[in-house]
Structures are given as C-alpha cells and as structure tokens.
Design a protein around this motif. Structure first.
Motif, PDB file in Angstrom:
ATOM      1  N   THR A  72    -125.260 -21.297 -61.127  1.00 50.19           N
ATOM      2  CA  THR A  72    -124.104 -20.746 -62.030  1.00 50.19           C
ATOM      3  C   THR A  72    -123.345 -21.808 -60.834  1.00 50.19           C
ATOM      4  O   THR A  72    -121.901 -21.896 -61.060  1.00 50.19           O
ATOM      5  CB  THR A  72    -124.424 -19.677 -62.071  1.00 50.19           C
ATOM      6  OG1 THR A  72    -124.766 -19.504 -60.612  1.00 50.19           O
ATOM      7  CG2 THR A  72    -124.788 -18.659 -62.782  1.00 50.19           C
TER       8      THR A  72
ATOM      9  N   PHE B  12    -123.207 -24.883 -71.327  1.00 48.85           N
ATOM     10  CA  PHE B  12    -124.225 -23.618 -70.825  1.00 48.85           C
ATOM     11  C   PHE B  12    -125.569 -24.503 -72.634  1.00 48.85           C
ATOM     12  O   PHE B  12    -124.645 -23.148 -73.138  1.00 48.85           O
ATOM     13  CB  PHE B  12    -123.937 -22.497 -71.160  1.00 48.85           C
ATOM     14  CG  PHE B  12    -123.455 -23.055 -68.918  1.00 48.85           C
ATOM     15  CD1 PHE B  12    -124.355 -22.278 -68.161  1.00 48.85           C
ATOM     16  CD2 PHE B  12    -121.997 -22.698 -68.945  1.00 48.85           C
ATOM     17  CE1 PHE B  12    -123.408 -23.235 -66.906  1.00 48.85           C
ATOM     18  CE2 PHE B  12    -121.705 -22.256 -67.744  1.00 48.85           C
ATOM     19  CZ  PHE B  12    -122.048 -22.615 -66.382  1.00 48.85           C
TER      20      PHE B  12
ATOM     21  N   PHE C  25    -129.024 -21.234 -72.656  1.00 47.88           N
ATOM     22  CA  PHE C  25    -129.458 -20.644 -71.703  1.00 47.88           C
ATOM     23  C   PHE C  25    -131.050 -20.495 -72.705  1.00 47.88           C
ATOM     24  O   PHE C  25    -131.282 -20.375 -73.504  1.00 47.88           O
ATOM     25  CB  PHE C  25    -128.786 -19.338 -71.953  1.00 47.88           C
ATOM     26  CG  PHE C  25    -127.617 -19.286 -71.217  1.00 47.88           C
ATOM     27  CD1 PHE C  25    -127.280 -19.210 -69.952  1.00 47.88           C
ATOM     28  CD2 PHE C  25    -126.510 -19.540 -72.457  1.00 47.88           C
ATOM     29  CE1 PHE C  25    -126.203 -18.892 -69.655  1.00 47.88           C
ATOM     30  CE2 PHE C  25    -125.173 -19.495 -71.722  1.00 47.88           C
ATOM     31  CZ  PHE C  25    -125.160 -19.216 -69.925  1.00 47.88           C
TER      32      PHE C  25
ATOM     33  N   ASP D 286    -128.933 -17.019 -75.890  1.00 44.82           N
ATOM     34  CA  ASP D 286    -127.831 -16.460 -76.348  1.00 44.82           C
ATOM     35  C   ASP D 286    -126.463 -16.822 -77.080  1.00 44.82           C
ATOM     36  O   ASP D 286    -125.303 -17.200 -76.761  1.00 44.82           O
ATOM     37  CB  ASP D 286    -126.802 -16.704 -74.994  1.00 44.82           C
ATOM     38  CG  ASP D 286    -127.594 -15.604 -73.654  1.00 44.82           C
ATOM     39  OD1 ASP D 286    -128.480 -14.114 -74.525  1.00 44.82           O
ATOM     40  OD2 ASP D 286    -129.087 -15.945 -72.472  1.00 44.82           O
TER      41      ASP D 286
ATOM     42  N   ILE E 298    -123.501 -15.378 -79.510  1.00 40.62           N
ATOM     43  CA  ILE E 298    -122.992 -14.163 -80.020  1.00 40.62           C
ATOM     44  C   ILE E 298    -123.925 -13.766 -81.482  1.00 40.62           C
ATOM     45  O   ILE E 298    -123.505 -14.624 -82.556  1.00 40.62           O
ATOM     46  CB  ILE E 298    -121.740 -14.643 -80.391  1.00 40.62           C
ATOM     47  CG1 ILE E 298    -120.603 -15.331 -78.710  1.00 40.62           C
ATOM     48  CG2 ILE E 298    -120.800 -13.381 -81.002  1.00 40.62           C
ATOM     49  CD1 ILE E 298    -120.594 -14.287 -77.588  1.00 40.62           C
ATOM     50  N   PRO E 299    -124.259 -12.698 -81.648  1.00 45.16           N
ATOM     51  CA  PRO E 299    -124.864 -12.039 -82.392  1.00 45.16           C
ATOM     52  C   PRO E 299    -124.146 -11.955 -83.768  1.00 45.16           C
ATOM     53  O   PRO E 299    -124.118 -11.900 -84.450  1.00 45.16           O
ATOM     54  CB  PRO E 299    -125.496 -10.914 -81.995  1.00 45.16           C
ATOM     55  CG  PRO E 299    -124.923 -10.222 -80.635  1.00 45.16           C
ATOM     56  CD  PRO E 299    -124.232 -11.936 -80.797  1.00 45.16           C
ATOM     57  N   SER E 300    -122.474 -11.427 -83.464  1.00 49.03           N
ATOM     58  CA  SER E 300    -121.833 -11.137 -84.756  1.00 49.03           C
ATOM     59  C   SER E 300    -120.915 -12.069 -85.495  1.00 49.03           C
ATOM     60  O   SER E 300    -120.232 -12.408 -86.346  1.00 49.03           O
ATOM     61  CB  SER E 300    -120.939 -10.421 -84.396  1.00 49.03           C
ATOM     62  OG  SER E 300    -119.690 -10.376 -83.615  1.00 49.03           O
ATOM     63  N   LEU E 301    -121.568 -13.430 -85.285  1.00 48.11           N
ATOM     64  CA  LEU E 301    -120.891 -14.891 -85.745  1.00 48.11           C
ATOM     65  C   LEU E 301    -122.433 -15.680 -85.950  1.00 48.11           C
ATOM     66  O   LEU E 301    -123.213 -15.499 -85.746  1.00 48.11           O
ATOM     67  CB  LEU E 301    -120.427 -15.517 -83.966  1.00 48.11           C
ATOM     68  CG  LEU E 301    -119.307 -15.014 -83.249  1.00 48.11           C
ATOM     69  CD1 LEU E 301    -118.455 -16.016 -82.401  1.00 48.11           C
ATOM     70  CD2 LEU E 301    -118.067 -14.218 -84.337  1.00 48.11           C
ATOM     71  N   THR E 302    -121.900 -16.415 -87.171  1.00 49.43           N
ATOM     72  CA  THR E 302    -122.581 -16.954 -87.903  1.00 49.43           C
ATOM     73  C   THR E 302    -122.863 -18.365 -86.841  1.00 49.43           C
ATOM     74  O   THR E 302    -122.252 -18.384 -85.831  1.00 49.43           O
ATOM     75  CB  THR E 302    -121.736 -17.908 -89.400  1.00 49.43           C
ATOM     76  OG1 THR E 302    -120.812 -18.413 -88.953  1.00 49.43           O
ATOM     77  CG2 THR E 302    -121.765 -16.574 -90.101  1.00 49.43           C
TER      78      THR E 302
ATOM     79  N   GLU F  62    -119.718 -20.207 -86.812  1.00 47.61           N
ATOM     80  CA  GLU F  62    -118.806 -19.509 -86.161  1.00 47.61           C
ATOM     81  C   GLU F  62    -119.437 -19.946 -84.263  1.00 47.61           C
ATOM     82  O   GLU F  62    -118.142 -19.891 -82.974  1.00 47.61           O
ATOM     83  CB  GLU F  62    -119.029 -18.393 -86.327  1.00 47.61           C
ATOM     84  CG  GLU F  62    -117.615 -18.480 -87.240  1.00 47.61           C
ATOM     85  CD  GLU F  62    -117.721 -16.650 -88.068  1.00 47.61           C
ATOM     86  OE1 GLU F  62    -117.317 -16.879 -89.260  1.00 47.61           O
ATOM     87  OE2 GLU F  62    -118.855 -16.210 -87.401  1.00 47.61           O
TER      88      GLU F  62
ATOM     89  N   LEU G  35    -116.356 -21.239 -81.177  1.00 44.50           N
ATOM     90  CA  LEU G  35    -116.199 -20.968 -80.162  1.00 44.50           C
ATOM     91  C   LEU G  35    -115.802 -21.453 -79.226  1.00 44.50           C
ATOM     92  O   LEU G  35    -114.755 -21.325 -79.040  1.00 44.50           O
ATOM     93  CB  LEU G  35    -117.224 -19.866 -79.630  1.00 44.50           C
ATOM     94  CG  LEU G  35    -116.220 -18.421 -79.292  1.00 44.50           C
ATOM     95  CD1 LEU G  35    -115.104 -18.103 -80.314  1.00 44.50           C
ATOM     96  CD2 LEU G  35    -117.518 -17.714 -78.967  1.00 44.50           C
ATOM     97  N   PRO G  36    -116.064 -22.724 -78.224  1.00 43.54           N
ATOM     98  CA  PRO G  36    -115.574 -23.346 -76.984  1.00 43.54           C
ATOM     99  C   PRO G  36    -114.874 -23.550 -77.985  1.00 43.54           C
ATOM    100  O   PRO G  36    -112.915 -24.472 -76.665  1.00 43.54           O
ATOM    101  CB  PRO G  36    -117.099 -24.099 -76.310  1.00 43.54           C
ATOM    102  CG  PRO G  36    -118.172 -23.336 -77.099  1.00 43.54           C
ATOM    103  CD  PRO G  36    -117.749 -22.870 -78.945  1.00 43.54           C
TER     104      PRO G  36
ATOM    105  N   ARG H   7    -123.733 -25.891 -80.066  1.00 43.63           N
ATOM    106  CA  ARG H   7    -122.112 -25.158 -79.018  1.00 43.63           C
ATOM    107  C   ARG H   7    -121.772 -26.161 -77.589  1.00 43.63           C
ATOM    108  O   ARG H   7    -121.163 -26.070 -77.571  1.00 43.63           O
ATOM    109  CB  ARG H   7    -122.346 -23.724 -78.856  1.00 43.63           C
ATOM    110  CG  ARG H   7    -121.677 -22.971 -78.539  1.00 43.63           C
ATOM    111  CD  ARG H   7    -121.999 -21.449 -77.698  1.00 43.63           C
ATOM    112  NE  ARG H   7    -123.216 -20.989 -76.911  1.00 43.63           N
ATOM    113  CZ  ARG H   7    -123.658 -20.273 -77.304  1.00 43.63           C
ATOM    114  NH1 ARG H   7    -123.508 -18.961 -77.581  1.00 43.63           N
ATOM    115  NH2 ARG H   7    -124.161 -20.018 -75.629  1.00 43.63           N
TER     116      ARG H   7
END
Lengths: 222, 388
Positions: A50, A88, A90, A94, A96-100, A103, A107-108, A155
C-alpha cells in the motif's frame, strides 16, 4: 525504480491498538523487475504494498518512484499517480460488480482522463490480450475466478503503468489457474517491461521472481 | 453511464424500490397539488380576461326589478361617467335535479343575453360544435361544456328549461368561466323564464320585456372599473362589484394554494431526502471496499462524489417519473369523473409543472446524496480496502 528508505508504518499510533507494521524498511526494486515479497501473515507485506502504491503514507521514511517522493504529493496528485503509474491486482479479484468486464478494464482510463471511446478501445485490446474478448459484456459474477483475475490484470495494465502491485494474485485460485495467472504476469513483465511486485505465500512462485524480498515482523530480513 | 447505476440499484431491489416509492409518493402529492393550483390560476386568468372584455357586472335587486322599468335603469347607467354601453341580462338558476348539491364548481345557471351580449363574450366562448346562427332559430340555446357533459347533451339534443323544451344549437369549448356550467338563451327567453318564476300575484303587473337581473357595462378605454362601480352603487337598487376586489379575492385564494404547494414540496423534500440519504448511506457503507478499489485504480475524491451523486440523482429521477406518472393518471381519472358529472375539473397538469417536478426530484436526489457522497470521498483507501 521504486525505493523505500527507512520506512516505518505505525497503525493507530498512540492508542492501545497501536501496531508497528513496518520497521525501518529500506529496499530498491529496479525498473522492469519481476519482484516478489514474501513473509508470514502479519509480516507487513500488504502494508508495504500500500505504501509503494501510494494508497497510504509512511509514518517515517520515504517512498520514491522514479525519483519522485510520494509523501510530497497532495490527495489529488496521489490519485493521478495511482491512475497513471500504478496497477493493482488483488487476491479477491475485486472487480466492480456493477460494471462489465470491458467497463472494469476501461475504468482506470476514465479516471486518468481518457475519453470514453479511447478507454473502451484500449480495454477491448487488453481483454483480447488476456484471451477474454468474448467475455467483455459479462459482469464479474458471470465469470470464473481465473477469468476475473485475468480481467483484473487487464485493468491493472489499462494505463501502461510503471509498476503493477499484485497482492497474492493466485491466493484464491486452483494450482492450474494460478500457474496460468503467473505466466500471464511474467509475459506482461517481459513483453511490456512493466515492473511487477508480487506478494505471495507460494515459494514456487517466488522462486520465479527476482529480487525476492523477505519480510519478518515488519523488517526486511533478506 | 446510467447502466452501471441501474445495475447497482438492482443489487438491492427491495431497498431501491422502497426508496423510489417514497419519492414517488411525495412527487405525486406535489404534482397533484400543483395541478390544483394551476387549474385555479387558469380560472383566475380566464376570469381576468373576461373582465377585460366585460369590465363590470351590475346586479339589480329583486325589488328594483319589479319597481323600476329596466329602460330607466339602463338610461341612468348609460349616463354614469365612464360607461359607453349597457347590456341587460337575466341570470336564473337551472332547474336542477336532486344530484345538484354533489357537484363541484359554480352553480348551473341560465344566462339570458341579447345579441350584443353574446358578441362581448365571443373571445371567451369558442364554439366546439353547432352553428353560430343558433340564436336565429326559435327555441334554440347554447350550452357550456360542463353542462353538456352533465346532461349528456349535444347539438340537436332537447333540454327542458322552466317547463319548456329547447333544442341545443351550439356547444361551447371549456372556457374555465362560469359559462361552462351554464345555458345561454336569447334575452327574451330569459325574461320569460324570470317572469314565470315571479310570485303569481306580481305576474300580471310585470311585462317580461322590462325584466333584467343584471347589467353588463362596457367602459370607456382607460376608465377605472372600481370608480365606475362606486358611482353605480349610488344608484338605488343596483349593486356593482369592484372587479379589483374580486380579483384580489381570487388571487388571495391562489396564494393559499401556492402555499399549499410549497408545503407539499417541503414535505416531499424532507421525506424524499431522508429516504435517499438513508439508502445512499447504507449503499456507501456496503460498498466501502468497492470505493477503496476505485481509489486504488485512480479515482479522485471528485470522481467518487460524482458517482454517488449520479446514483442518488437517478434514484430521485426514477421516483420523480413514477410520481409524475401516478399523478397524471390520478388527475386524468379524477377530471374524467368530474367531467362526466358536469362538475368543474380540478386538475391541470401543465408541461412546465411536469418538467419542474421531474427536475426537482432529480435535484432533490442529487442534494440528498451529498452527505454520503462526501463520506465516501473522504474514505482512506487502505481503510476501505480492509473491509470485506
């Protein structure tokens, strides 16, 4: 190059819950390395990750990436740094569950200020690179664990970062899928020259890395 | 951009639906009361337009109707400063049935008007069906839209007025004036009905042609109607209303309704706001790790705020749309019911009201999302990532 100099991290300082997670840690990871961080649970591996990824600041000492000290940056600058220079991955995928899948990978790019079309096009290419172009419209819940982790790797590479920080990326996968993920990370390290820092419990995986940083009770022991 | 938000809402279907329902109920109340206020405003505005044409109404007392010859009063009114034309009329109650007290709106009246009176109202009363020449036909009348609905009357229908049959020669469009519930007959027919309504011992001494219950005054351009009303009130047996006082009364009522709208909006604001704050706070708490992930991959505080606000605005917007749809259905159904009874239609949903209510619901959602959005934005990424 990523460097940590005399880094100390204390959680909840001055309270009964105070924990010294890292103690005078100094290390250097050269550009293009495929490094591993190993150690027992509670040794400070994730805390180190981190700090290297600018998600947190050290209590003392300094973390520099390509000569820039992260502690000097504002919240906004740190967000920009994470968007453009760090990827990152993980343990629990991790996404995002609402994104395909598409997507998620785009996102980044959006956070880094790219236009939607450009971010989606790059995401499509990355999904193809991890062999998941046919799953681009699927939500994370519709993908297997191995597929989700491949999407997470795509991602992490979305903005061509300097470094990808992977926190036990194979921890929740079966051995065959774990091997596939490690091979994928090696390939991107080799082909794209992106620095990989992998936190792992798996000594077989660690043996494929160099350097290997061993942490014990918050200190580097090897 | 909206799809992920809808997917997020679908993750907690019941909670999202209940929040949207809460806003929908508030918005429905807002739109319904707003529609009531709009209708009142329209009635006030039409009334003012009508006064702009007619300028002043003068009522004649019952005693004066009998003691004074109508032509003498007309002459005195015509000599009143500011008056250029005097039009006599007869206004009588419609011979209504037992269901009359259940009606909303003004009473159903019969207006006996001379040709010149009808011409004064030509901008107010637009013909929907029938012939403009109905006045030339014997025993022919014009009816307002509400009256036509209540009696199920159309052009050619036969209606009974004070024991005589009349043919409907014209049906007028809704004007949102007292004429909607009325029947317009030629003056001499109105006078005949009025004479018929007089006590039997007075009837032989009274000529129908001398009768009038009211006078419409056309004033000289620029004349203050209140001044004319004051002058008329000095003539024995006459009473003139100050149109400004009438308007002030209507506007005061309108103000009360606007206050009710404001109160309803406030209630909608509080209920809707609290339910959105609750929903979004819970959503943020549930998605703490997701917010940590977003921050890890580069989201700024502003981006997190925007994402939470977008979601809360969508919740508000969906609630607004549902409430608007429910209000439109309610108003249309209620109006259809009252129209079938020939009563005043109570609701008028203007495009401005509908759009305003929708935008208000979106803004309400966005504003309500601010506290949880700020909480989400200030989350420490490492703390957030520790949450399962």
């Amino acid at each position: 190059m990523i460097a940590a100099k005399h880094v100390m991290k204390v959680h909840a300082p001055g309270t009964p819950l105070e924990v010294r997670a890292l103690n005078d840690v100094s290390l250097e990871i050269g550009a293009g390395s495929f490094a591993a961080v190993i150690g027992e649970s509670g040794s400070g591996k994730t805390t180190l990750l981190t700090l290297l990824g600018a998600l947190d600041t050290p209590t003392a000492g300094a973390v520099t990436v390509n000569g820039t000290e992260l502690a000097a940056k504002s919240r906004r600058e740190l967000a920009a740094f994470r968007a453009r220079s760090v990827g990152f991955v993980f343990q629990g995928f991790d996404l995002i569950p609402s994104l395909t899948a598409l997507e998620n990978v785009a996102l980044p790019g959006r956070y880094a200020g790219r236009a939607a079309g450009e971010a989606l096009a790059r995401a499509q290419a990355l999904l193809a690179d991890v062999g998941l172009q046919h799953r681009s419209r699927h939500l994370p819940g519709q993908l297997s664990g191995g597929e989700q982790q491949r999407v997470a790797i795509a991602r992490a590479l979305a903005n061509e970062p300097l470094v990808v920080l992977a926190d036990e990326p194979t921890g929740e996968l079966d051995s065959k899928t774990a091997e596939h993920i490690m091979t994928l990370l090696e390939r991107f390290n080799r082909e794209r020259g992106v620095t990989m820092v992998i936190v792992t419990h798996n000594h077989d995986h660690a043996r494929r890395c160099s350097p290997v940083i061993v942490l014990k009770d918050g200190s580097v022991v090897a | 951009m909206i799809s992920p938000v809808l997917r997020n809402l679908a993750r907690q279907r019941v909670r999202s639906a209940l929040t949207i329902l809460g806003i929908a109920i508030g918005m429905m109340a807002l739109v319904v009361v707003g529609a009531l206020s709009q209708q009142l405003a329209r009635i006030v505005q039409r009334s003012e337009t009508l006064q702009g044409v007619v300028l002043a109404f003068v009522q004649q007392s019952a005693v004066a109707r009998l003691k004074t010859r109508r032509h003498e009063l007309e002459t005195r009114l015509l000599h009143t400063e500011g008056v250029v034309k005097v039009v006599p009329e007869v206004v009588l109650p419609f011979d209504f049935g037992p269901g009359e007290p259940d009606r909303f709106g003004p009473p159903r009246l019969i207006f006996g008007l001379p040709d010149v009176g009808s011409q004064l109202l030509r901008d107010t009363l637009v013909m929907r069906a029938g012939s403009g020449d109905w006045r030339k036909e014997a025993r022919s009348v014009g009816v307002g839209s509400d009256f036509a609905n209540s009696e199920d009357a159309g052009v050619g229908s036969i209606i009974s007025l004070y024991g005589s049959s009349y043919s409907v020669g014209a049906v007028y469009d809704q004007s949102f004036t007292i004429f909607d519930a009325g029947v317009i007959v030629p003056l001499h027919e109105g006078q005949r009905m009025l004479r018929q309504a007089l006590p039997a011992n007075l009837t032989p001494a009274t000529k129908a042609a001398d009768l009038a219950t009211d006078f419409i005054l056309v004033l000289r351009k620029g004349t203050d109607p209140a001044l004319v009303a004051g002058r008329v009130n000095f003539i024995e047996g006459l009473h003139a209303s100050d149109p400004r006082r009438l308007n002030a009364g209507l506007e005061a009522t309108s103000r009360i309704f606007r206050s009710i709208v404001f109160g309803a909006a406030l209630i909608a604001l509080i209920i809707g706001s609290l339910s959105i704050v609750n929903t979004m706070t819970t959503a943020v708490r549930e998605r703490t790790r997701e917010i940590g992930i977003r921050k890890a991959i580069g989201a700024t505080d502003g981006a997190i705020v925007a994402e939470v606000l977008l979601e809360s605005a969508v919740v508000g917007g969906l609630g607004g749309l549902a409430g608007l749809a429910a209000a439109l259905i309610f108003c249309a159904a209620f109006n259809a019911h009252t129209a079938s009874q020939g009563s005043l239609q109570l609701f008028y949903v203007t495009p401005g009201l509908a759009l305003g209510a929708f935008l208000f619901s979106v803004a309400l959602g966005a504003v309500s999302g601010l506290p949880p959005a700020w909480t989400a934005a200030r989350l420490n990424p490492t703390e957030a990532l520790r949450r399962l």
